[in-house]
Design a protein around this motif. Structure first.
Motif, PDB file in Angstrom:
ATOM      1  N   LEU A   5      24.693   7.448 -18.419  1.00 54.63           N
ATOM      2  CA  LEU A   5      24.046   6.886 -17.249  1.00 54.63           C
ATOM      3  C   LEU A   5      23.719   8.039 -16.307  1.00 54.63           C
ATOM      4  O   LEU A   5      24.577   8.875 -16.023  1.00 54.63           O
ATOM      5  CB  LEU A   5      24.987   5.887 -16.555  1.00 54.63           C
ATOM      6  CG  LEU A   5      24.448   5.221 -15.291  1.00 54.63           C
ATOM      7  CD1 LEU A   5      23.258   4.311 -15.629  1.00 54.63           C
ATOM      8  CD2 LEU A   5      25.555   4.421 -14.611  1.00 54.63           C
ATOM      9  N   LEU A   6      22.473   8.085 -15.831  1.00 58.09           N
ATOM     10  CA  LEU A   6      22.021   9.142 -14.926  1.00 58.09           C
ATOM     11  C   LEU A   6      21.415   8.521 -13.673  1.00 58.09           C
ATOM     12  O   LEU A   6      20.818   7.446 -13.727  1.00 58.09           O
ATOM     13  CB  LEU A   6      20.960  10.017 -15.599  1.00 58.09           C
ATOM     14  CG  LEU A   6      21.359  10.754 -16.864  1.00 58.09           C
ATOM     15  CD1 LEU A   6      20.172  11.515 -17.421  1.00 58.09           C
ATOM     16  CD2 LEU A   6      22.532  11.685 -16.603  1.00 58.09           C
ATOM     17  N   GLY A  63      30.641   0.804   4.884  1.00 59.23           N
ATOM     18  CA  GLY A  63      30.025   1.969   4.266  1.00 59.23           C
ATOM     19  C   GLY A  63      29.594   1.723   2.840  1.00 59.23           C
ATOM     20  O   GLY A  63      29.187   0.624   2.480  1.00 59.23           O
ATOM     21  N   ARG A  64      29.714   2.732   2.014  1.00 63.82           N
ATOM     22  CA  ARG A  64      29.149   2.771   0.669  1.00 63.82           C
ATOM     23  C   ARG A  64      29.713   1.690  -0.251  1.00 63.82           C
ATOM     24  O   ARG A  64      30.753   1.873  -0.863  1.00 63.82           O
ATOM     25  CB  ARG A  64      29.383   4.139   0.053  1.00 63.82           C
ATOM     26  CG  ARG A  64      28.757   5.271   0.823  1.00 63.82           C
ATOM     27  CD  ARG A  64      28.983   6.607   0.160  1.00 63.82           C
ATOM     28  NE  ARG A  64      30.363   6.951  -0.067  1.00 63.82           N
ATOM     29  CZ  ARG A  64      31.165   7.535   0.809  1.00 63.82           C
ATOM     30  NH1 ARG A  64      30.718   7.820   2.008  1.00 63.82           N
ATOM     31  NH2 ARG A  64      32.402   7.835   0.510  1.00 63.82           N
ATOM     32  N   GLN A  65      28.986   0.587  -0.360  1.00 58.73           N
ATOM     33  CA  GLN A  65      29.391  -0.506  -1.233  1.00 58.73           C
ATOM     34  C   GLN A  65      28.497  -0.529  -2.470  1.00 58.73           C
ATOM     35  O   GLN A  65      27.281  -0.657  -2.372  1.00 58.73           O
ATOM     36  CB  GLN A  65      29.309  -1.847  -0.499  1.00 58.73           C
ATOM     37  CG  GLN A  65      30.271  -1.955   0.667  1.00 58.73           C
ATOM     38  CD  GLN A  65      31.717  -1.877   0.215  1.00 58.73           C
ATOM     39  OE1 GLN A  65      32.148  -2.629  -0.658  1.00 58.73           O
ATOM     40  NE2 GLN A  65      32.482  -0.963   0.801  1.00 58.73           N
ATOM     41  N   LEU A  66      29.111  -0.407  -3.605  1.00 57.85           N
ATOM     42  CA  LEU A  66      28.398  -0.392  -4.876  1.00 57.85           C
ATOM     43  C   LEU A  66      27.983  -1.804  -5.261  1.00 57.85           C
ATOM     44  O   LEU A  66      28.787  -2.732  -5.204  1.00 57.85           O
ATOM     45  CB  LEU A  66      29.318   0.194  -5.956  1.00 57.85           C
ATOM     46  CG  LEU A  66      28.744   0.344  -7.355  1.00 57.85           C
ATOM     47  CD1 LEU A  66      27.638   1.389  -7.371  1.00 57.85           C
ATOM     48  CD2 LEU A  66      29.850   0.757  -8.315  1.00 57.85           C
ATOM     49  N   ASP A  67      26.723  -1.959  -5.647  1.00 56.40           N
ATOM     50  CA  ASP A  67      26.216  -3.236  -6.142  1.00 56.40           C
ATOM     51  C   ASP A  67      26.423  -3.245  -7.654  1.00 56.40           C
ATOM     52  O   ASP A  67      25.652  -2.631  -8.395  1.00 56.40           O
ATOM     53  CB  ASP A  67      24.730  -3.373  -5.776  1.00 56.40           C
ATOM     54  CG  ASP A  67      24.118  -4.694  -6.186  1.00 56.40           C
ATOM     55  OD1 ASP A  67      24.616  -5.334  -7.141  1.00 56.40           O
ATOM     56  OD2 ASP A  67      23.117  -5.077  -5.546  1.00 56.40           O
ATOM     57  N   GLU A  68      27.488  -3.911  -8.097  1.00 55.69           N
ATOM     58  CA  GLU A  68      27.859  -3.924  -9.521  1.00 55.69           C
ATOM     59  C   GLU A  68      26.760  -4.522 -10.398  1.00 55.69           C
ATOM     60  O   GLU A  68      26.553  -4.088 -11.528  1.00 55.69           O
ATOM     61  CB  GLU A  68      29.178  -4.681  -9.730  1.00 55.69           C
ATOM     62  CG  GLU A  68      30.381  -4.034  -9.085  1.00 55.69           C
ATOM     63  CD  GLU A  68      30.896  -2.804  -9.814  1.00 55.69           C
ATOM     64  OE1 GLU A  68      30.473  -2.550 -10.961  1.00 55.69           O
ATOM     65  OE2 GLU A  68      31.718  -2.097  -9.218  1.00 55.69           O
ATOM     66  N   VAL A  69      26.060  -5.520  -9.882  1.00 52.59           N
ATOM     67  CA  VAL A  69      24.974  -6.158 -10.645  1.00 52.59           C
ATOM     68  C   VAL A  69      23.828  -5.166 -10.840  1.00 52.59           C
ATOM     69  O   VAL A  69      23.294  -5.025 -11.941  1.00 52.59           O
ATOM     70  CB  VAL A  69      24.492  -7.460  -9.951  1.00 52.59           C
ATOM     71  CG1 VAL A  69      23.264  -8.031 -10.640  1.00 52.59           C
ATOM     72  CG2 VAL A  69      25.620  -8.492  -9.911  1.00 52.59           C
ATOM     73  N   ALA A  70      23.471  -4.452  -9.785  1.00 56.69           N
ATOM     74  CA  ALA A  70      22.398  -3.450  -9.877  1.00 56.69           C
ATOM     75  C   ALA A  70      22.814  -2.306 -10.799  1.00 56.69           C
ATOM     76  O   ALA A  70      21.996  -1.794 -11.564  1.00 56.69           O
ATOM     77  CB  ALA A  70      22.046  -2.922  -8.490  1.00 56.69           C
ATOM     78  N   LEU A  71      24.084  -1.918 -10.742  1.00 62.24           N
ATOM     79  CA  LEU A  71      24.588  -0.865 -11.620  1.00 62.24           C
ATOM     80  C   LEU A  71      24.493  -1.293 -13.085  1.00 62.24           C
ATOM     81  O   LEU A  71      24.025  -0.536 -13.938  1.00 62.24           O
ATOM     82  CB  LEU A  71      26.032  -0.505 -11.263  1.00 62.24           C
ATOM     83  CG  LEU A  71      26.687   0.558 -12.146  1.00 62.24           C
ATOM     84  CD1 LEU A  71      25.968   1.900 -12.030  1.00 62.24           C
ATOM     85  CD2 LEU A  71      28.168   0.697 -11.782  1.00 62.24           C
ATOM     86  N   ALA A  72      24.913  -2.516 -13.384  1.00 61.24           N
ATOM     87  CA  ALA A  72      24.846  -3.025 -14.760  1.00 61.24           C
ATOM     88  C   ALA A  72      23.395  -3.111 -15.237  1.00 61.24           C
ATOM     89  O   ALA A  72      23.091  -2.788 -16.390  1.00 61.24           O
ATOM     90  CB  ALA A  72      25.526  -4.384 -14.859  1.00 61.24           C
ATOM     91  N   LEU A  74      20.858  -1.236 -14.179  1.00 64.49           N
ATOM     92  CA  LEU A  74      20.392   0.133 -14.394  1.00 64.49           C
ATOM     93  C   LEU A  74      20.925   0.672 -15.716  1.00 64.49           C
ATOM     94  O   LEU A  74      20.183   1.274 -16.493  1.00 64.49           O
ATOM     95  CB  LEU A  74      20.835   1.037 -13.235  1.00 64.49           C
ATOM     96  CG  LEU A  74      20.452   2.506 -13.348  1.00 64.49           C
ATOM     97  CD1 LEU A  74      18.930   2.676 -13.345  1.00 64.49           C
ATOM     98  CD2 LEU A  74      21.084   3.301 -12.214  1.00 64.49           C
ATOM     99  N   GLU A  75      22.188   0.420 -15.972  1.00 66.07           N
ATOM    100  CA  GLU A  75      22.796   0.880 -17.216  1.00 66.07           C
ATOM    101  C   GLU A  75      22.091   0.247 -18.427  1.00 66.07           C
ATOM    102  O   GLU A  75      21.811   0.930 -19.417  1.00 66.07           O
ATOM    103  CB  GLU A  75      24.281   0.509 -17.203  1.00 66.07           C
ATOM    104  CG  GLU A  75      25.106   1.214 -18.224  1.00 66.07           C
ATOM    105  CD  GLU A  75      26.589   1.040 -17.945  1.00 66.07           C
ATOM    106  OE1 GLU A  75      27.304   2.044 -18.030  1.00 66.07           O
ATOM    107  OE2 GLU A  75      27.028  -0.087 -17.643  1.00 66.07           O
ATOM    108  N   ALA A  76      21.763  -1.038 -18.328  1.00 67.44           N
ATOM    109  CA  ALA A  76      21.050  -1.725 -19.417  1.00 67.44           C
ATOM    110  C   ALA A  76      19.643  -1.161 -19.588  1.00 67.44           C
ATOM    111  O   ALA A  76      19.193  -0.928 -20.712  1.00 67.44           O
ATOM    112  CB  ALA A  76      21.004  -3.232 -19.149  1.00 67.44           C
ATOM    113  N   GLU A  77      18.931  -0.923 -18.486  1.00 66.72           N
ATOM    114  CA  GLU A  77      17.574  -0.370 -18.550  1.00 66.72           C
ATOM    115  C   GLU A  77      17.569   0.997 -19.224  1.00 66.72           C
ATOM    116  O   GLU A  77      16.672   1.311 -19.991  1.00 66.72           O
ATOM    117  CB  GLU A  77      16.987  -0.227 -17.141  1.00 66.72           C
ATOM    118  CG  GLU A  77      16.557  -1.510 -16.524  1.00 66.72           C
ATOM    119  CD  GLU A  77      16.195  -1.338 -15.055  1.00 66.72           C
ATOM    120  OE1 GLU A  77      15.888  -0.202 -14.620  1.00 66.72           O
ATOM    121  OE2 GLU A  77      16.241  -2.350 -14.334  1.00 66.72           O
TER     122      GLU A  77
END
Length: 189
Positions: A5-6, A63-72, A74-77
């Protein structure tokens, strides 16, 4: 090696629900991110996905809250299978500048070949912050087709450039971060 993942600025903005300019103007300025933690590909920073993920603050804090759905998503894309935490864990990466150096052509030629689908350039492995990025292995696997397709045999793989990229000692075009915009201008006396 499994595909990592990049993240460029746009991808970081996406998974943290912030504007990409916040990444470059605030996070880097405040030391949240550093170019030292990024691989530089065609003059642009590319951070390992696991490192970017580790920047999140605990849920419920400000502050910096990771969007787990967006991360997943991106990883799939990206078809990513691992989330490296350090740039040293990344495979050799190639942008348009490095691609051009690998084959002794101009960056413009690489861009045109990528647009036309002529077969000279491999399909990119990533589209990061609007730029095409390849794994070096993808480019090398496609090299015979590139050289065969090349009119007048102008595209010829430069083994020394490939070795330098593979060994992490490449220092040619694209290997350093290039400032853009107002920060690139010399200070006014």
């Amino acid at each position: 090696m499994a595909k990592p993942l990049l993240c460029g600025r746009m991808e970081i903005g996406r998974i943290y629900n912030i504007k990409p300019t916040v990444v470059s103007n605030t996070w880097i300025h405040r030391g949240v991110l550093s170019y030292e933690d990024a691989a530089i590909v065609s003059g642009k920073p590319v951070w390992p996905g696991g490192f970017v993920e580790s920047l999140a603050l605990p849920p419920g804090s400000r502050g910096r809250q990771l969007d787990e759905v967006a991360l997943a998503a991106l990883e799939a894309e990206q078809g990513a299978r691992v989330r490296p935490r350090k740039k040293g864990e990344l495979p050799a990466l190639v942008g348009a500048q490095e691609y051009a150096e690998l084959f002794g052509v101009t960056q413009i030629a690489v861009g045109q070949a990528a647009k036309t689908g002529s077969g000279l350039v491999a399909e990119p492995d990533y589209a990061l912050s609007g730029s095409k990025v390849w794994l070096l292995d993808t480019v090398l696997d496609h090299a015979p087709a590139t050289m065969e397709t090349s009119r007048k045999k102008l595209w010829v793989l430069r083994d020394k450039v490939a070795e330098a990229l593979q060994e992490g000692r490449y220092d040619g075009p694209g290997s350093f971060f290039s400032q853009r915009g107002n920060k690139a201008k010399p200070p006014t006396p």
